[in-house]
Design a protein around this motif. Structure first.
Motif, short mmCIF file in Angstrom:
data_model
loop_
_atom_site.label_atom_id
_atom_site.label_comp_id
_atom_site.label_asym_id
_atom_site.label_seq_id
_atom_site.Cartn_x
_atom_site.Cartn_y
_atom_site.Cartn_z
N ALA A 22 0.47 -1.35 -0.38
CA ALA A 22 -0.30 -0.01 0.30
C ALA A 22 0.84 1.70 0.15
O ALA A 22 0.35 2.57 -0.51
CB ALA A 22 -0.35 -0.28 1.27
N GLU A 23 2.31 1.40 0.57
CA GLU A 23 2.92 2.32 0.35
C GLU A 23 3.22 2.60 -0.75
O GLU A 23 4.35 3.80 -0.99
CB GLU A 23 4.10 1.94 1.20
CG GLU A 23 3.35 2.04 2.74
CD GLU A 23 5.54 1.30 3.67
OE1 GLU A 23 5.48 2.23 4.25
OE2 GLU A 23 5.29 0.32 3.64
N ILE A 24 3.24 2.03 -1.29
CA ILE A 24 3.36 2.16 -3.00
C ILE A 24 3.07 2.87 -3.92
O ILE A 24 1.72 2.38 -4.25
CB ILE A 24 4.02 0.55 -3.79
CG1 ILE A 24 4.90 -0.28 -2.82
CG2 ILE A 24 4.66 1.40 -5.39
CD1 ILE A 24 6.15 0.00 -2.90
N GLU A 25 3.37 4.32 -4.57
CA GLU A 25 2.28 5.08 -5.74
C GLU A 25 2.17 4.73 -6.87
O GLU A 25 4.03 4.65 -7.16
CB GLU A 25 2.74 6.26 -4.88
CG GLU A 25 2.28 7.07 -3.89
CD GLU A 25 1.22 6.92 -3.29
OE1 GLU A 25 0.20 6.93 -4.17
OE2 GLU A 25 0.91 6.63 -2.21
N VAL A 26 1.77 4.03 -7.03
CA VAL A 26 1.87 3.38 -9.49
C VAL A 26 1.69 4.33 -9.46
O VAL A 26 2.57 3.72 -10.73
CB VAL A 26 0.29 2.46 -9.04
CG1 VAL A 26 0.68 0.87 -8.37
CG2 VAL A 26 -0.83 2.94 -9.02
N SER A 27 1.49 5.31 -9.89
CA SER A 27 2.26 6.25 -10.96
C SER A 27 3.43 7.19 -10.13
O SER A 27 3.67 8.10 -11.27
CB SER A 27 1.08 7.55 -11.08
OG SER A 27 0.79 7.80 -9.51
N GLU A 28 4.00 7.12 -9.73
CA GLU A 28 5.24 7.73 -8.80
C GLU A 28 6.80 6.79 -8.86
O GLU A 28 6.54 5.35 -9.16
CB GLU A 28 5.31 7.97 -7.54
CG GLU A 28 6.57 8.97 -6.80
CD GLU A 28 6.28 9.25 -5.44
OE1 GLU A 28 7.01 9.54 -4.95
OE2 GLU A 28 5.00 9.47 -5.10
N GLU A 29 7.62 7.01 -9.69
CA GLU A 29 8.72 6.71 -10.32
C GLU A 29 9.30 6.08 -8.57
O GLU A 29 9.45 6.68 -7.46
CB GLU A 29 9.84 7.88 -10.75
CG GLU A 29 9.50 8.11 -11.58
CD GLU A 29 10.14 7.85 -12.54
OE1 GLU A 29 11.24 6.74 -12.50
OE2 GLU A 29 9.70 8.16 -14.49
N LEU A 30 10.08 4.65 -9.25
CA LEU A 30 9.91 4.18 -8.19
C LEU A 30 11.27 4.55 -7.11
O LEU A 30 11.76 4.40 -5.98
CB LEU A 30 9.74 2.10 -8.15
CG LEU A 30 9.02 2.05 -8.68
CD1 LEU A 30 9.11 0.77 -9.15
CD2 LEU A 30 7.61 1.72 -7.79
N TYR A 31 12.33 5.14 -8.64
CA TYR A 31 13.45 5.63 -8.03
C TYR A 31 13.71 6.63 -6.59
O TYR A 31 14.18 7.06 -6.08
CB TYR A 31 14.38 5.52 -9.25
CG TYR A 31 15.06 5.13 -9.42
CD1 TYR A 31 16.07 3.87 -8.89
CD2 TYR A 31 15.11 4.91 -11.23
CE1 TYR A 31 16.83 2.72 -9.37
CE2 TYR A 31 15.97 3.94 -11.98
CZ TYR A 31 16.24 3.03 -10.68
OH TYR A 31 16.92 2.20 -11.46
N ASP A 32 11.84 7.56 -7.20
CA ASP A 32 11.81 9.01 -6.18
C ASP A 32 11.26 7.89 -4.94
O ASP A 32 11.00 9.19 -4.18
CB ASP A 32 10.79 9.72 -6.61
CG ASP A 32 11.64 10.36 -8.08
OD1 ASP A 32 12.65 10.45 -8.47
OD2 ASP A 32 10.43 10.67 -9.01
N GLN A 33 10.78 6.64 -4.96
CA GLN A 33 10.23 6.20 -3.60
C GLN A 33 11.32 5.58 -2.58
O GLN A 33 11.07 4.72 -2.02
CB GLN A 33 8.64 5.30 -3.97
CG GLN A 33 7.81 6.46 -4.77
CD GLN A 33 7.35 4.98 -4.98
OE1 GLN A 33 6.75 4.37 -3.76
NE2 GLN A 33 6.55 4.99 -6.32
N GLY A 34 12.18 5.60 -3.23
CA GLY A 34 13.42 4.72 -2.49
C GLY A 34 14.18 4.09 -3.21
O GLY A 34 14.94 3.01 -3.00
N MET A 35 13.62 3.56 -4.44
CA MET A 35 14.17 2.04 -5.03
C MET A 35 16.17 2.44 -5.75
O MET A 35 15.72 3.72 -6.62
CB MET A 35 13.34 1.30 -6.43
CG MET A 35 13.95 0.63 -6.99
SD MET A 35 12.67 -0.34 -8.55
CE MET A 35 12.05 -1.38 -7.29
N ASN A 36 16.88 1.23 -5.71
CA ASN A 36 18.14 1.63 -6.00
C ASN A 36 18.38 0.94 -6.88
O ASN A 36 16.92 -0.38 -7.74
CB ASN A 36 19.26 1.19 -5.18
CG ASN A 36 19.05 -0.21 -4.73
OD1 ASN A 36 18.96 -0.81 -4.64
ND2 ASN A 36 19.19 0.03 -2.90
#
Length: 74
Positions: A22-36
């Motif tokens: 539920a914390e993953i925003e589907v329309s936001e870049e995953l790199y901006d959400q902390g993905m490396n």
């Protein structure tokens, strides 16, 4: 090959990033959400194991889950 649902992909991404789905925003870049990049490789490997012919560049071009679903559906 059975199609991957958005919920399955979101679950894989969340597990890889040690987050709740539920914390993953589907329309936001995953790199901006902390993905490396190492986490991206983990998701890539998971997709390839499921039979998808995708590359790192395919996923890295647009790291929104909505973009990945479109890519995998094509």
């Amino acid at each position: 090959m059975e199609p991957i649902t958005e919920d399955q992909l979101r679950g894989c991404v969340a597990e890889t990033m040690k987050m709740e789905p539920a914390e993953i925003e589907v329309s936001e870049e995953l790199y901006d959400q902390g993905m490396n990049s190492l986490q991206l490789v983990s998701v890539l490997t998971w997709l390839q194991e499921k039979g998808y012919d995708v590359s790192f560049a395919d996923l890295a071009e647009d790291t929104r889950l909505t973009a990945w679903i479109e890519l995998l559906d094509s």
